[in-house]
Design an enzyme around this catalytic site. Structure first.
Site, short mmCIF file in Angstrom:
data_model
loop_
_atom_site.label_atom_id
_atom_site.label_comp_id
_atom_site.label_asym_id
_atom_site.label_seq_id
_atom_site.Cartn_x
_atom_site.Cartn_y
_atom_site.Cartn_z
N LYS A 137 28.45 -2.71 -4.83
CA LYS A 137 29.64 -2.18 -4.15
C LYS A 137 29.33 -0.91 -3.38
O LYS A 137 30.02 -0.58 -2.42
CB LYS A 137 30.76 -1.97 -5.15
C1 LIG Z 1 32.10 -6.96 -7.53
C2 LIG Z 1 30.91 -7.59 -8.16
C3 LIG Z 1 30.61 -8.96 -8.00
C4 LIG Z 1 31.51 -9.91 -7.23
O1 LIG Z 1 31.51 -9.66 -5.85
P1 LIG Z 1 32.68 -10.23 -4.91
O2 LIG Z 1 32.43 -9.63 -3.59
O3 LIG Z 1 33.96 -9.74 -5.53
O4 LIG Z 1 32.58 -11.71 -4.92
C5 LIG Z 1 29.46 -9.47 -8.57
N1 LIG Z 1 28.64 -8.67 -9.31
C6 LIG Z 1 28.90 -7.35 -9.49
C7 LIG Z 1 27.97 -6.56 -10.33
C8 LIG Z 1 30.03 -6.76 -8.94
O5 LIG Z 1 30.28 -5.45 -9.15
#
Ligand SMILES: *Cc1c(COP(=O)(O)O)cnc(C)c1O
Length: 480
Positions: A120
Site C-alpha cells: 500500500k
Molecule cells: C491490501 C492488501 C492486499 C489486497 O490488495 P487489493 O488491492 O485490495 O486487492 C493484499 N495483500 C496485502 C498485504 C495488502 O495489504
C-alpha cells in the site's frame, strides 16, 4: 506520448479532470471514476519507458506514466511529486520495486520495501504528495478521517507524515492489531497524526466514521476527506510497477503474466489498466483466500457480495473482504462501458438482491479470453505449505498474502514468465510464520525500533459525540 485524459464515473457522471477527482472519493452518482479512454502505447513506447527506469530511476518512470493520465499538472511538478514519494531512503533500494527469480519460471515483484512493509506504500506515498500539492494550489487544508484494521492506516499515516496540509484521525480497534502494526502506527509522534483506539471491532470503527460523515455540517466545517482504495490516484500509481516489473523480467521483449493476491481488487485492477494500455501481459491471475467472492465471479459469472458476518477472519487478513470495492471499474469495461447498465446493477440490483448475474447478458464474454483474467483460491493450509516450501528450498521467507499469490500463480502458469506480487513482508504476520517454519520472522534492521517506540493514542469509548470532541480539540487547522 502527450495526451488529454478526462474522467467519467462508471455510472455516467462527468467528464472531470484529474485534479477535480483527486480529493473526492466516489463520484456524486455513487460510481467510481475511470479515464474516458485508456492511453494506447506501442511496444516501442513501453521499451522506452523501460529505458527510463534503468537510466533515470523509478520516480522518473512513474512521472512519465502518470503524465499519460493527468493533463492538469505539469510534468515538472509530477516529477517533484514522484521524487518525494519514491526515495531510496524510504524504500531501501534504487529500483523501489525490484523483481527477483525464485523458481525456474517464477518471479517475485517486491512491492513491500516501503516504510510500512506493505505494498500500500507504493500508492499511498504518491497520494500524500498529490494531496499536499493540490491543497497548496487551492490554499486549503484537509482532515482525513479513517478506520483501519492494519495495513491501510499505517501506510496512510506514514505517507501523510511528510505533508503539511493534511491532518489524520485514524480509528483502530483497541488491542486487535498485531504488536508490530501497533508499534508502527502508534509510535508516530506528530500533532497531525492522531491515532484513536476504539474498544470493539474494525466494523465499530467504520461505523463511527460513517456517523461523523453523516453530519454534513461537521464534515464541511472540518473539510473531512478519505484515503480509501477507490481513489483513482492510488490506482493509477500502481500501473507503474506493472510496467517496471514487465521490463525487469522480459528485458522489453515478450509477454509475462502476473499473479496478484487480491482483496479490494485495486492492485489487479491496475494490472488490467496496464494491459488495456497495451503492456504485453498474457494473464492476470486473481488469487483470493477463503473469502472467494472474486474467484466465484470469474468461475460462474455471478458476483455475490457477502455480509460482514459471512466474511471469514483468515491468516491473510488484508484480503478478508466481502465486497471488492474496485471491482466496478473492471466491470465497466466488461459491460462495454455502458454506464446505465453499471448504474442499474451496482446502484440498484446489488443493493436489493445482493448479487449480479451476467450469464444471460449480451456481454457475457469469457473474462479469461478477453481480458486475460484467471483465478484461484488459496487456503490457510496452502499458505502454510507455500511459506514452508520456499523457506526450505530457495531459503526465501514470504508473508501469507504473497503465499496466496504464489500458490495460485504456480498452478496457473503457462510458458511465459509468471510474476507473483509480494504485497507485504513476513515481519507483520508473526504467528502464521511461526506455524510454517517454527519461528517468528526476524525484524529487519530498519524496523528494529518499532516495538520499543513510545506509543501515542487517544481512547474513544463514548461514541460519536466524543469522537467529534476529539477532532474539535486536536485540530491543527482553523475550521471553516
Ligand atoms: C491490501 C492488501 C492486499 C489486497 O490488495 P487489493 O488491492 O485490495 O486487492 C493484499 N495483500 C496485502 C498485504 C495488502 O495489504
Amino acid at each position: 506520448m502527450g495526451s488529454t485524459v478526462k474522467y467519467v464515473s462508471t455510472r455516467g457522471y462527468g467528464p472531470q479532470s484529474f485534479t477535480d477527482i483527486l480529493l473526492e472519493g466516489l463520484a456524486p452518482d455513487g460510481g467510481l471514476y475511470v479515464p474516458h479512454t485508456y492511453p494506447q502505447l506501442s511496444l516501442e513506447d513501453f521499451q522506452a519507458l523501460g529505458d527510463i527506469l534503468i537510466n533515470d530511476g523509478y520516480a522518473r518512470l512513474a512521472a512519465q506514466i502518470l503524465a499519460l493520465f493527468i493533463d492538469d499538472i505539469p510534468l515538472w511538478d509530477l516529477e517533484k511529486i514522484t521524487r518525494q514519494a519514491y526515495t531510496k531512503e524510504k524504500f531501501g533500494t534504487d529500483l523501489i520495486a525490484p523483481v527477483t527469480k525464485i523458481e525456474s519460471n517464477l518471479w517475485l515483484a517486491h512491492l513491500s520495501q516501503g516504510p510500512t512493509a506493505a505494498f500500500k506504500d507504493m500508492a499511498m506515498q504518491v497520494l500524500g504528495q498529490f494531496f499536499d500539492y493540490e491543497l497548496a494550489r487551492r490554499e486549503q487544508t484537509m482532515t482525513i478521517l479513517g478506520a483501519t484494521s492494519g495495513d491501510t492506516g499505517s501506510a496512510a499515516e506514514f505517507a501523510l507524515l511528510d505533508t503539511s496540509r493534511v491532518q489524520v484521525f485514524m480509528l483502530s480497534p483497541l488491542g486487535r492489531m498485531t504488536p508490530f502494526q501497533r508499534g508502527q502506527m502508534y509510535g508516530i509522534d506528530s500533532p497531525r497524526i492522531i491515532n484513536i483506539t476504539v474498544p470493539g471491532s474494525f466494523d465499530d470503527c467504520q461505523d463511527l466514521v460513517k456517523e461523523v460523515n453523516s453530519d454534513a455540517e461537521f464534515k464541511a466545517r472540518h473539510s473531512i476527506g478519505a484515503v480509501n482504495s477507490i481513489n483513482w490516484a492510488r490506482l493509477v500509481s500502481q500501473v507503474v510497477y506493472y510496467v517496471s516489473s514487465w521490463f525487469q523480467v522480459s528485458g522489453g521483449r515478450g509477454e509475462v503474466s502476473f499473479s496478484v493476491p487480491s482483496g479490494n481488487f485495486g492492485n489487479i485492477c491496475a494490472g488490467h489498466v496496464a494491459r488495456m494500455m497495451g503492456l504485453p501481459i498474457k494473464d492476470l491471475v486473481c488469487a483470493t483466500n477463503e473469502n472467494n467472492v472474486l474467484a466465484e465471479f470469474f468461475r460462474t459469472g455471478v458476483y455475490r457480495v457477502r455480509a460482514s458476518t459471512e466474511t471469514f477472519a483468515t491468516s491473510s487478513p488484508s484480503m478478508d473482504i466481502s465486497k471488492a470495492s474496485n471491482f466496478e471499474r473492471f466491470f465497466f469495461d466488461l459491460a462495454g462501458r455502458d454506464a446505465t447498465e453499471v448504474g442499474r446493477l451496482f446502484g440498484e440490483q446489488l443493493l436489493t438482491k445482493g448479487s449480479i448475474d451476467i450469464r444471460t447478458t449480451s456481454y457475457a464474454q469469457d473474462p479469461a479470453e478477453v481480458y486475460g483474467f484467471k483465478t484461484g483460491v488459496s487456503t490457510h493450509r496452502d499458505r502454510v505449505d507455500t511459506i514452508a516450501d520456499f523457506y526450505r528450498r530457495p531459503g526465501y521467507l514470504m508473508d501469507p498474502h504473497t503465499a496466496d499469490g504464489v500458490k495460485v500463480g504456480r498452478e496457473l502458469a503457462g510458458d511465459e514468465p509468471m510474476i507473483a506480487m509480494e504485497t507485504a513482508l513476513p515481519v507483520k504476520f508473526g504467528s502464521i510464520t511461526k506455524e510454517a517454519i517454527g519461528k517468528v520472522p526476524e525484524i529487519p534492521t530498519r524496523f528494529a525500533q518499532v516495538l520499543d517506540a513510545e506509543q501515542h493514542t487517544v481512547l474513544c469509548d463514548r461514541g460519536v459525540d466524543q469522537l467529534k470532541e476529539i477532532i474539535e480539540q486536536r485540530t491543527q487547522f482553523s475550521p471553516m
